[in-house]
Scaffold this motif. Structure first.
Motif: not given
Length: 648
Positions: A229-233
């Motif tokens: 994914f693009e970020d941890d969230g």
């Protein structure tokens, strides 16, 4: 003097329907720069006629072109493909170059890579994830290189699986592409992001075995699944969904509710439906039967097995034999039916028809059999034996648009009944198919015309049609956002030709009908599986195997409990007469996912009424029996998605 052919421009079709004229050797990236320099700089990849391709891919005249940037839905797929390469690079760093590489594509929820000669387990994931993080942090440029087949063979001398893939690619052209990042490279068509630093966060998920090319005769390889994914969230949200999906797993709930089983002794991919599960299936069948009756379908029945003469005539044998169960009886060869359509065509062929008789609409809840690879079998989602709520229409050519629109309306009604969001796609001619180019073009144009006329949003799935014709496919989303394949409408000009089907027109001449294949659920098995997980076993009242349970507070109230039960004899209702506390009975009904509980004690018996509790643990006292029965009838008949008596 006319312009030389090689210098003439070509035109691509943009998403808004406009045409962009470009040079004959233009690439996706060139087209993006023609639209605007900013878009050109932001281009990551492209879609040509629905197929995701590298930005270096040449375009062609008449192609539908979409530009993919990091703001596009497809960007995640491109990034995950690059993450798969990072996994393979990390594996070779950790386990040595003796590991043999197979394939590593992106998937709907992540990616995987297959390896041979790899001894790995999930305890190795932490070290592999650290290595992947280092590769991402190094921000290696991901470089694309075109090589001749001979050059590629030299580079892949120690990679037997890649060499096998190269043999197939060599048949398509003289050049192949490699992608490299740092010291590592792979034979790959792409597309990929510009550098490893553009990959967000990667998580490895599980290890499984997978046969090379999905063939049980080939070596078993080690498949490592992961996601990116693009970020941890976004990753954390995905992992939460995975935990919820595990709780909703239809195999787990199916066991808890005694819905079905798949046993070793009966065979893989062959589900056994227990009484509660069959109750739900019968309700699903009745729903479709009512819709079919309203739409003018006649029910037919065909056997489970036919002589393969029929499959030769229909074209299934040459296109589908590898997926069929075929056996000999004496001098004749037979096959379990993988589809119902040839049987329906044979029934139509058995009569003489006038144009006044058409359309003819046949329906069948037909059991079919497909020889999936054992490693791909999974609960009810992929089985050997399944039932299609099949419908086949034989119509005049001028009725195509009207009939397809009517079918779509019914499919939408079905999906909305279950409160399902859906997407549509036009699937075009696959590589393995029957019929002339002219027939296919005509069929695809007519389905597209329906979609355009209704202003439907739809994707183009190039090459995903049935072997006999293009189709409109529906995919729906469940309660936690997963997408499932479902209903379909398929146009077929080939089967009528192969079976020499005809009707007499107004001119007293014979004419060829058009055949439409349609399914409102897709298959009962996959739809049932999805419903189990979508509702988490908490089915709407009309589907619930047990709709109401009467809970007497004590044995003194058993007689009244049974009299109350008799007042609801139009429903699936039981009395819990166990020697247990009321709290335990309530908990058991809740665990069994019963929509409503009727509680009766001395107060209710004296007043001649009931208390009602729903599975959301809301309760109402002093309820009149007639009032609750009237509500149940309305909730059942209107097919409301949730118990709602206590919210009225």
């Amino acid at each position: 003097m006319s312009e030389p052919e090689s210098q003439r421009g070509i035109a691509v079709v943009l998403p808004d329907g406009s045409e962009l004229e470009v040079a004959p050797d233009a690439t996706v990236a060139d087209c993006a720069y023609e639209i605007g320099p900013g878009l050109g700089r932001d281009t990551v990849a492209g879609k040509l006629d629905g197929e995701l391709v590298a930005k270096e891919q040449p375009v062609y005249d008449g192609a539908r072109l979409e530009i993919v940037t990091n703001q596009s839905d497809e960007y995640l797929e491109v990034m995950r493909h690059s993450a798969a390469h990072c996994l393979a690079q990390a594996v070779e760093r950790q386990f040595g170059e003796d590991v043999k590489l197979a394939i590593g594509p992106p998937t709907e929820e992540g990616f995987y890579y297959d390896f041979d000669d790899l001894d790995v387990d999930e305890s190795d994931f932490e070290a592999l994830e650290r290595e992947i993080a280092e590769i991402i942090a190094a921000d290696y440029e991901i470089e694309r290189e075109e090589l001749s087949v001979a050059e590629a063979e030299e580079r892949l001398a120690d990679e037997p699986y890649k060499l096998e893939l190269l043999e197939e690619l060599a048949e398509e052209g003289e050049q192949v592409t490699f992608y490299s990042q740092g010291e590592w490279e792979d034979l790959c068509a792409g597309p990929h992001v510009a550098s490893t630093g553009e990959i967000g966060v990667v998580k490895l998920l599980e290890i499984a075995g997978a046969y090379w090319r999905g063939d049980e005769e080939n070596p078993m390889q080690t498949r490592i699944y992961g996601t990116a994914f693009e970020d941890d969230g976004d990753l954390e949200a995905f992992l939460t969904r995975m935990e919820e999906a595990e709780e909703r797993d239809h195999r787990k709930i199916g066991t808890e509710m005694d819905l079905f089983s798949i046993q070793d002794v009966t065979g893989p991919g062959l589900p056994l439906y227990h009484p509660p599960g069959k109750t739900i299936l019968r309700e699903l069948e009745r729903f479709v039967e009512e819709l079919n009756e309203e739409a003018g379908y006649d029910y037919v029945e065909t056997p489970h097995v036919f002589k393969t003469d029929l499959w030769h005539r229909s074209g299934h044998y040459e296109n589908y034999a590898d997926d069929m169960f075929i056996f000999d009886v004496g001098d004749d060869e037979f096959g379990l039916k993988p589809m119902n359509c040839p049987g329906h065509a044979a029934i139509f062929q058995d009569h003489s028809w006038s144009y006044r008789d058409l359309p003819i609409r046949y329906a069948e809840n037909g059991k079919v059999y497909r020889k999936e690879q054992r490693g791909e079998l999974s609960g009810l989602s992929r089985v050997w034996a399944f039932t299609i709520d099949d419908g086949h229409l034989f119509i005049k050519p001028d009725g195509i648009e009207r009939e397809v629109e009517a079918i779509i309306d019914v499919i939408v009604e079905v999906l909305e009944t279950f409160d399902l969001e859906y997407e549509m796609a036009l699937a075009t001619r696959p590589e393995k198919s029957v019929g002339s180019d002219e027939i296919w073009e005509r069929a695809e144009e007519q389905l597209e015309a329906v979609l355009e006329k209704r202003n439907y949003d739809y994707d183009l799935e190039k090459g995903d049609g049935a072997f006999y014709g293009p189709k409109i496919d529906f995919a729906f989303k469940d309660a936690i956002g997963r997408s499932w394949d479902g209903p379909t409408v398929q146009l077929d000009f080939n089967m009528p030709e192969r079976f020499d089907l005809s009707y007499v027109g107004e001119d007293n001449e014979e004419h060829r009908p058009v055949m439409i294949h349609r399914a409102l659920y897709g298959s009962y098995e996959r739809f049932f599986m999805m419903l189990i997980e979508h509702f988490e076993g908490k089915f709407p009242l009309w589907l619930a195997p047990e709709q109401v349970r009467v809970l007497p507070i004590s044995d003194d109230n058993l007689g009244y409990a049974h009299r109350v039960k008799n007042e609801f004899d139009a429903f699936r209702i039981e009395v819990d007469d166990r020697d247990a506390t009321l709290e335990r009975k309530i908990r058991a009904a809740h665990d069994d996912r019963v929509p409503y509980q009727i509680i009766v004690g001395d107060n209710e018996e004296e007043a001649g009424n009931i208390s009602v509790r729903d599975r959301f643990e809301e309760q109402e006292y002093d309820v009149e029996i007639d009032e609750f029965r009237s509500h149940l009838e309305a909730e059942r008949d209107e097919k409301r998605p949730e118990p709602d008596f206590l919210s009225d």
